[in-house]
Design a protein around this motif. Structure first.
Motif, PDB file in Angstrom:
ATOM      1  N   LEU A 229     -31.030 -21.466  -4.810  1.00 16.35           N
ATOM      2  CA  LEU A 229     -32.253 -22.054  -5.290  1.00 16.35           C
ATOM      3  C   LEU A 229     -33.399 -22.133  -4.219  1.00 16.35           C
ATOM      4  N   ASP A 230     -33.137 -21.728  -2.897  1.00 18.41           N
ATOM      5  CA  ASP A 230     -34.025 -21.701  -1.849  1.00 18.41           C
ATOM      6  C   ASP A 230     -34.527 -20.113  -1.677  1.00 18.41           C
ATOM      7  N   GLN A 231     -33.598 -19.275  -1.882  1.00 20.23           N
ATOM      8  CA  GLN A 231     -33.810 -18.016  -1.464  1.00 20.23           C
ATOM      9  C   GLN A 231     -33.056 -16.910  -2.664  1.00 20.23           C
ATOM     10  N   ALA A 232     -33.832 -16.162  -3.221  1.00 15.68           N
ATOM     11  CA  ALA A 232     -33.435 -14.965  -4.134  1.00 15.68           C
ATOM     12  C   ALA A 232     -32.217 -14.151  -3.798  1.00 15.68           C
ATOM     13  N   PHE A 233     -32.093 -13.772  -2.536  1.00 13.59           N
ATOM     14  CA  PHE A 233     -31.103 -12.708  -2.115  1.00 13.59           C
ATOM     15  C   PHE A 233     -30.948 -13.164  -0.272  1.00 13.59           C
ATOM     16  N   TYR A 234     -29.869 -13.034  -0.166  1.00 12.86           N
ATOM     17  CA  TYR A 234     -29.610 -12.688   1.374  1.00 12.86           C
ATOM     18  C   TYR A 234     -29.067 -11.539   1.686  1.00 12.86           C
ATOM     19  N   TRP A 235     -29.359 -11.023   2.969  1.00 13.54           N
ATOM     20  CA  TRP A 235     -29.021  -9.545   3.218  1.00 13.54           C
ATOM     21  C   TRP A 235     -28.324  -9.768   4.875  1.00 13.54           C
ATOM     22  N   LEU A 236     -27.459  -8.838   4.824  1.00 14.01           N
ATOM     23  CA  LEU A 236     -26.518  -9.016   6.185  1.00 14.01           C
ATOM     24  C   LEU A 236     -25.893  -7.628   5.930  1.00 14.01           C
ATOM     25  N   SER A 237     -25.533  -7.269   7.219  1.00 19.69           N
ATOM     26  CA  SER A 237     -25.206  -5.747   7.539  1.00 19.69           C
ATOM     27  C   SER A 237     -23.673  -5.784   7.526  1.00 19.69           C
TER      28      SER A 237
ATOM     29  N   LEU B 174       0.836  -1.165   0.028  1.00 15.44           N
ATOM     30  CA  LEU B 174       0.036  -0.046   0.175  1.00 15.44           C
ATOM     31  C   LEU B 174       0.789   1.270   0.083  1.00 15.44           C
ATOM     32  N   ALA B 175       0.501   2.107  -1.058  1.00 16.43           N
ATOM     33  CA  ALA B 175       1.486   3.379  -1.021  1.00 16.43           C
ATOM     34  C   ALA B 175       1.197   4.306   0.191  1.00 16.43           C
ATOM     35  N   SER B 176       2.163   5.051   0.542  1.00 17.39           N
ATOM     36  CA  SER B 176       2.113   5.806   1.747  1.00 17.39           C
ATOM     37  C   SER B 176       1.058   6.750   2.009  1.00 17.39           C
ATOM     38  N   HIS B 177       0.340   7.075   0.883  1.00 15.80           N
ATOM     39  CA  HIS B 177      -0.985   7.845   0.658  1.00 15.80           C
ATOM     40  C   HIS B 177      -2.212   7.034   0.784  1.00 15.80           C
ATOM     41  N   GLY B 178      -1.870   5.944   0.521  1.00 21.02           N
ATOM     42  CA  GLY B 178      -2.977   4.972   0.048  1.00 21.02           C
ATOM     43  C   GLY B 178      -4.166   4.667   1.144  1.00 21.02           C
ATOM     44  N   ALA B 179      -5.211   4.088   0.764  1.00 18.42           N
ATOM     45  CA  ALA B 179      -6.175   3.789   1.502  1.00 18.42           C
ATOM     46  C   ALA B 179      -6.807   2.242   1.317  1.00 18.42           C
ATOM     47  N   LEU B 180      -6.842   1.516   2.737  1.00 21.51           N
ATOM     48  CA  LEU B 180      -7.203   0.084   2.699  1.00 21.51           C
ATOM     49  C   LEU B 180      -8.774   0.138   2.839  1.00 21.51           C
ATOM     50  N   VAL B 181      -9.455  -0.384   2.232  1.00 22.17           N
ATOM     51  CA  VAL B 181     -11.013  -0.486   2.519  1.00 22.17           C
ATOM     52  C   VAL B 181     -11.277  -2.004   2.943  1.00 22.17           C
ATOM     53  N   ILE B 182     -11.832  -2.058   3.911  1.00 27.28           N
ATOM     54  CA  ILE B 182     -12.236  -3.412   4.585  1.00 27.28           C
ATOM     55  C   ILE B 182     -13.917  -3.575   4.807  1.00 27.28           C
ATOM     56  N   ALA B 183     -14.381  -4.565   4.168  1.00 27.68           N
ATOM     57  CA  ALA B 183     -15.730  -4.763   4.658  1.00 27.68           C
ATOM     58  C   ALA B 183     -16.004  -6.099   5.495  1.00 27.68           C
ATOM     59  N   LEU B 184     -16.529  -5.953   6.482  1.00 26.29           N
ATOM     60  CA  LEU B 184     -16.702  -7.108   7.358  1.00 26.29           C
ATOM     61  C   LEU B 184     -18.061  -7.066   7.893  1.00 26.29           C
ATOM     62  N   VAL B 185     -18.619  -8.382   8.010  1.00 29.05           N
ATOM     63  CA  VAL B 185     -19.739  -8.755   8.588  1.00 29.05           C
ATOM     64  C   VAL B 185     -19.675  -9.038   9.821  1.00 29.05           C
ATOM     65  N   LEU B 186     -20.188  -8.028  11.062  1.00 36.67           N
ATOM     66  CA  LEU B 186     -19.950  -8.510  12.434  1.00 36.67           C
ATOM     67  C   LEU B 186     -21.444  -8.669  13.143  1.00 36.67           C
ATOM     68  N   PRO B 187     -21.363  -9.307  14.107  1.00 35.79           N
ATOM     69  CA  PRO B 187     -20.309  -9.939  14.981  1.00 35.79           C
ATOM     70  C   PRO B 187     -19.306 -10.766  14.013  1.00 35.79           C
ATOM     71  N   PHE B 188     -18.091 -10.712  14.294  1.00 39.16           N
ATOM     72  CA  PHE B 188     -17.214 -11.651  13.370  1.00 39.16           C
ATOM     73  C   PHE B 188     -17.519 -13.188  13.638  1.00 39.16           C
ATOM     74  N   SER B 189     -17.351 -13.830  12.379  1.00 39.33           N
ATOM     75  CA  SER B 189     -17.488 -15.125  12.341  1.00 39.33           C
ATOM     76  C   SER B 189     -16.876 -15.815  11.485  1.00 39.33           C
ATOM     77  N   PRO B 190     -15.557 -16.205  11.453  1.00 41.47           N
ATOM     78  CA  PRO B 190     -14.806 -16.781  10.309  1.00 41.47           C
ATOM     79  C   PRO B 190     -15.324 -18.090  10.090  1.00 41.47           C
ATOM     80  N   TYR B 191     -15.094 -18.276   8.552  1.00 41.21           N
ATOM     81  CA  TYR B 191     -15.593 -19.596   7.852  1.00 41.21           C
ATOM     82  C   TYR B 191     -14.802 -19.723   6.816  1.00 41.21           C
ATOM     83  N   VAL B 192     -13.541 -20.747   6.853  1.00 40.25           N
ATOM     84  CA  VAL B 192     -12.873 -20.584   5.628  1.00 40.25           C
ATOM     85  C   VAL B 192     -13.187 -21.739   4.676  1.00 40.25           C
ATOM     86  N   GLU B 193     -13.544 -21.420   3.331  1.00 34.88           N
ATOM     87  CA  GLU B 193     -14.203 -22.417   2.388  1.00 34.88           C
ATOM     88  C   GLU B 193     -13.051 -23.332   1.843  1.00 34.88           C
TER      89      GLU B 193
END
Length: 310
Positions: A259-267, A188-207
């Motif tokens: 096939l069961d649900q058209a959309f999933y919604w999280l925050s 990352l450049a010194s002037h750069g920006a890192l953008v992170i999106a996370l679903v909280l509460p944090f619940s890791p699941y490695v596929e």
């Protein structure tokens, strides 16, 4: 039990591949207007009528029946490969070499099919992406993006640095999230920006790559609710890795379903981080847990000027 767990994991992966073949699983995280605002690069001309604004918020770019042509010259090979969706976003962003509001170089880690990538891609000259799925990598190449290896991308880019790196809904699916954040810091450049999106509460699941779907390396988030976990990320996790939280917000995270649900919604909690060389006392936030007691309603001046609406 081990065999049963392995069978479930294999079935899950097979289902994901099937949905990808059907062009399902597409993510919706933010519109261009929201991305500009969070990155601190809002445009003065983003005021539009109600219907157009609604379309931008829903789709990330305006709906248009006009012919997909771009003004200006010298647009390069990447733009020639872009599809109608990408062209709509670029037209909305200005469609010329003078509006690189993201920066010279963008890196999107875990880019999926590139549908979210295209929001920022409209404001960057060079777009690099990574993705574990073979099917999705093919779609990313169709969009004209440079696809790097998901595990050795640091070697692929050599000495290059990025103005913006996005890591959207990836850390909770990553086997070694702290190592990934360390690698990003190096590129990352010194002037750069890192953008992170996370679903909280944090619940890791490695596929991929594990039997029990748990990461081999913990991110280090503490707390049991959104407010306490944002506080933990801002005060402890990110500063320990050389980042400072500048702005954050909560946005709806929509994902095309199955096939069961058209959309999933999280925050989703979306965080914009700057790079620092060392952790100093003024990076920590005073007030302990109570500092974020109203985190979903307002952001203090120390975290930027982004108003959060429920």
């Amino acid at each position: 039990m081990l065999a049963a767990g392995h069978s479930v994991a294999s079935s899950t992966r097979s289902a994901l591949v099937f949905l990808q073949l059907l062009s399902r699983g597409r993510m919706f995280v933010w519109s261009e207007a929201q991305a500009r605002r969070l990155l601190g690069r809002a445009r003065a001309d983003t005021e539009v009528d109600g219907e157009r604004k609604w379309l931008e918020d829903q789709l990330g770019c305006p709906s248009s029946d006009q012919e997909h042509t771009l003004p200006g010259e010298g647009l390069g090979a990447r733009q020639q490969n872009e599809g109608p969706e990408d062209l709509q976003c670029r037209l909305h962003a200005g469609g010329n070499d003078g509006d690189w509001w993201v920066g010279e170089r963008l890196l999107d880690l875990g880019a999926g099919d590139g549908y979210v990538t295209r929001i920022l891609a409209a404001g960057a000259r060079q777009i690099d992406v990574t993705e574990a799925s073979v099917i999705m990598r093919h779609r990313l190449r169709e969009r004209g993006y440079r696809v790097l290896d998901a595990w050795s991308w640091m070697k692929d880019v050599e000495d290059a640095e990025y103005d913006v790196v996005t890591c959207l809904n990836l850390l909770d699916r990553c086997d070694t999230p702290r190592t990934l954040l360390t690698d990003i810091h190096a590129k990352l450049a010194s002037h750069g920006a890192l953008v992170i999106a996370l679903v909280l509460p944090f619940s890791p699941y490695v596929e991929i790559g594990t039997i029990d779907n748990l990461p081999s390396e913990e991110l280090g988030v503490t707390g049991s609710n959104i407010e306490s976990q944002v506080n933990s990320l801002a005060k402890d996790v990110f500063p320990s890795l050389g980042y400072k939280l500048e702005r954050w917000s909560r946005l709806p995270y929509l994902c095309e379903g199955d096939l069961d649900q058209a959309f999933y919604w999280l925050s989703d909690v979306v965080l914009v981080l700057s790079k620092v060389d060392s952790v100093s006392a003024d990076m920590t936030l005073d007030g302990g847990e109570e500092h974020y007691s109203d985190a979903l309603d307002q952001v203090t001046s120390g975290l930027g000027q982004v108003n959060i609406e429920n």
